[in-house]
Scaffold this active site. Structure first.
Site, PDB file in Angstrom:
ATOM      1  N   ASP A 172       0.818  -1.306  -0.528  1.00  0.00           N
ATOM      2  CA  ASP A 172      -0.003   0.197   0.326  1.00  0.00           C
ATOM      3  C   ASP A 172       1.064   1.167  -0.300  1.00  0.00           C
ATOM      4  O   ASP A 172       0.569   2.503   0.365  1.00  0.00           O
ATOM      5  CB  ASP A 172      -0.997  -0.091   1.209  1.00  0.00           C
ATOM      6  CG  ASP A 172      -1.559   0.700   1.487  1.00  0.00           C
ATOM      7  OD1 ASP A 172      -2.215   1.654   0.068  1.00  0.00           O
ATOM      8  OD2 ASP A 172      -2.396   1.264   1.779  1.00  0.00           O
ATOM      9  N   ASN A 177       2.298   7.304   2.062  1.00  0.00           N
ATOM     10  CA  ASN A 177       2.792   6.632   3.710  1.00  0.00           C
ATOM     11  C   ASN A 177       4.658   6.397   3.981  1.00  0.00           C
ATOM     12  O   ASN A 177       5.158   5.939   4.186  1.00  0.00           O
ATOM     13  CB  ASN A 177       2.856   4.721   3.346  1.00  0.00           C
ATOM     14  CG  ASN A 177       0.824   4.702   3.813  1.00  0.00           C
ATOM     15  OD1 ASN A 177       0.398   5.315   5.227  1.00  0.00           O
ATOM     16  ND2 ASN A 177       0.227   3.889   3.027  1.00  0.00           N
ATOM     17  N   ASP A 189       2.856   2.179   8.090  1.00  0.00           N
ATOM     18  CA  ASP A 189       2.140   2.107   7.479  1.00  0.00           C
ATOM     19  C   ASP A 189       1.895   0.660   6.901  1.00  0.00           C
ATOM     20  O   ASP A 189       1.368   0.287   5.794  1.00  0.00           O
ATOM     21  CB  ASP A 189       1.140   2.950   6.493  1.00  0.00           C
ATOM     22  CG  ASP A 189       0.179   2.995   6.302  1.00  0.00           C
ATOM     23  OD1 ASP A 189      -0.696   1.503   7.479  1.00  0.00           O
ATOM     24  OD2 ASP A 189      -1.209   3.290   5.725  1.00  0.00           O
TER      25      ASP A 189
HETATM   26  N1  ATP Z   1       5.750   6.479  13.741  1.00  0.00           N
HETATM   27  C1  ATP Z   1       5.648   8.378  13.869  1.00  0.00           C
HETATM   28  N2  ATP Z   1       5.823   9.166  13.418  1.00  0.00           N
HETATM   29  C2  ATP Z   1       5.147  10.186  12.969  1.00  0.00           C
HETATM   30  N3  ATP Z   1       3.740  10.527  13.013  1.00  0.00           N
HETATM   31  C3  ATP Z   1       3.454   8.993  12.190  1.00  0.00           C
HETATM   32  C4  ATP Z   1       4.106   7.572  12.298  1.00  0.00           C
HETATM   33  N4  ATP Z   1       3.503   7.378  12.115  1.00  0.00           N
HETATM   34  C5  ATP Z   1       2.086   7.118  11.738  1.00  0.00           C
HETATM   35  N5  ATP Z   1       2.513   9.240  12.080  1.00  0.00           N
HETATM   36  C6  ATP Z   1       1.574   9.367  11.118  1.00  0.00           C
HETATM   37  O1  ATP Z   1       0.000   9.555  11.606  1.00  0.00           O
HETATM   38  C7  ATP Z   1      -0.609   8.785  10.350  1.00  0.00           C
HETATM   39  C8  ATP Z   1      -0.890   7.877   9.634  1.00  0.00           C
HETATM   40  O2  ATP Z   1      -0.850   6.740   9.896  1.00  0.00           O
HETATM   41  P1  ATP Z   1      -0.648   5.393   9.530  1.00  0.00           P
HETATM   42  O3  ATP Z   1      -0.395   5.616   7.776  1.00  0.00           O
HETATM   43  O4  ATP Z   1       0.161   4.323  10.011  1.00  0.00           O
HETATM   44  O5  ATP Z   1      -2.131   4.964   9.629  1.00  0.00           O
HETATM   45  P2  ATP Z   1      -3.623   4.624   8.905  1.00  0.00           P
HETATM   46  O6  ATP Z   1      -4.855   4.614   9.558  1.00  0.00           O
HETATM   47  O7  ATP Z   1      -3.183   3.810   7.708  1.00  0.00           O
HETATM   48  O8  ATP Z   1      -4.083   6.230   7.951  1.00  0.00           O
HETATM   49  P3  ATP Z   1      -4.346   6.536   6.642  1.00  0.00           P
HETATM   50  O9  ATP Z   1      -5.276   6.032   6.454  1.00  0.00           O
HETATM   51  O10 ATP Z   1      -3.752   8.305   7.102  1.00  0.00           O
HETATM   52  O11 ATP Z   1      -3.190   5.762   5.850  1.00  0.00           O
HETATM   53  C9  ATP Z   1       0.203   9.177   9.587  1.00  0.00           C
HETATM   54  O12 ATP Z   1       0.538   9.530   7.800  1.00  0.00           O
HETATM   55  C10 ATP Z   1       1.587  10.345  10.058  1.00  0.00           C
HETATM   56  O13 ATP Z   1       1.227  11.606   9.384  1.00  0.00           O
HETATM   57 MG    MG Z   2      -1.277   5.347   6.208  1.00  0.00          MG
END
Ligand code: ATP
Ligand code: MG
Length: 253
Positions: A172, A177, A189
């Protein structure tokens, strides 16, 4: 903000203070905490909290689970029939897939957050950014400096290849990401990551990952033949075992 799922991390002495919510995504919310540096080796940490199952956006995951055999018949049947229990199992599989993948990749030196601890619905990991500013996503990375973008493409390319040689295809990947901080990238992610040794759709996922990133860079004036790169990368990985050991370092990562 308090949440039942946060308690474990306080009880274990890993986090000391809740700071702020970072992001509310499709499948999870991400929160910033002040960490206990003695137990985590970090000052700040990110907690990714998966939404309760009924609020999660359940994509069809048959393609992602291809090649994986679930031993227990009861669980296999529940997953196939998509019963309430099956959904619960499925939700747990996403979290454990992300946790395991982060562990493998972090240990291998691939640029991903370092996983610290997890429960059935949350993963505590190192945080990218500083107290004022979380790392922007590649998508939001406003700087148009072509040299910098070229360097970021190279880093993404290397990370994808590095992951592949650890038997991980993200599945993905996109500019949403990938985080950019101090000129470096961090890939995030991973709940849908697949093992190319098991999953028959892995090559298609790899191609799509490279295409989405390739198109993003194309749009910003950095052009690379990502279609050919995807084919070459896959073929290289497929035949890597045939390369004599002493030559491998030069050809693979
Ligand atoms: N380790 C981290 N450090 C800083 N920011 C983070 C970190 N992990 C996640 N984020 C922030 O949180 C957001 C969402 O994380 P992630 O993509 O893992 O979850 P998601 O539920 O799949 O979100 P999305 O639907 O936006 O893809 C990321 O786009 C980023 O901005
Ligand atoms: Mg994400």
């Amino acid at each position: 903000m308090q949440h039942d799922s946060f308690e474990h991390f306080f009880d274990e002495g890993l986090v000391e203070r809740y700071l702020l919510p970072l992001k509310h995504g499709k499948e999870a919310s991400v929160h910033l905490f002040r960490a206990n540096p003695r137990t985590t080796d970090e000052d700040l940490v990110a907690l990714k909290l998966y939404h309760p199952l009924d609020r999660r956006d359940f994509r069809d995951e048959t393609l992602y689970r291809d090649g994986e055999f679930i031993k227990e018949r009861r669980i296999r049947a529940a997953l196939a029939k998509k019963t309430a229990f099956g959904r619960e199992v499925q939700g747990g599989l996403w979290v454990s897939r992300e946790w395991e993948t982060l562990q493998t990749l972090s240990a291998a030196g691939v640029p991903v957050p370092r996983p610290i601890e997890w429960t059935g619905d949350a993963i505590l990991m190192s945080y990218i950014g500083d107290e004022q500013t979380p790392a922007p996503r590649l998508q939001d990375h406003a700087k148009a400096d072509p040299e910098e973008l070229e360097e970021l493409w190279q880093r993404c390319h290397r990370a994808i290849q590095h992951m592949l040689y650890r038997d991980v295809v993200h599945g993905d990947l996109s500019a949403y990401n990938v985080l950019v901080w101090e000129d470096d990238i961090t890939v995030i992610d991973f709940p849908q990551a697949v093992d190319p040794k098991k999953n028959r759709h892995a090559q298609a996922f790899l191609e799509r990952d490279l295409r989405r990133l390739g198109e993003f860079f194309d749009k910003h004036g950095v052009h690379h033949p990502w279609e050919r790169i995807a084919t070459d990368m896959w073929t290289g990985w497929l035949f890597a075992d045939l390369v004599p050991e002493d030559l491998r370092g030069e050809l693979t990562m």
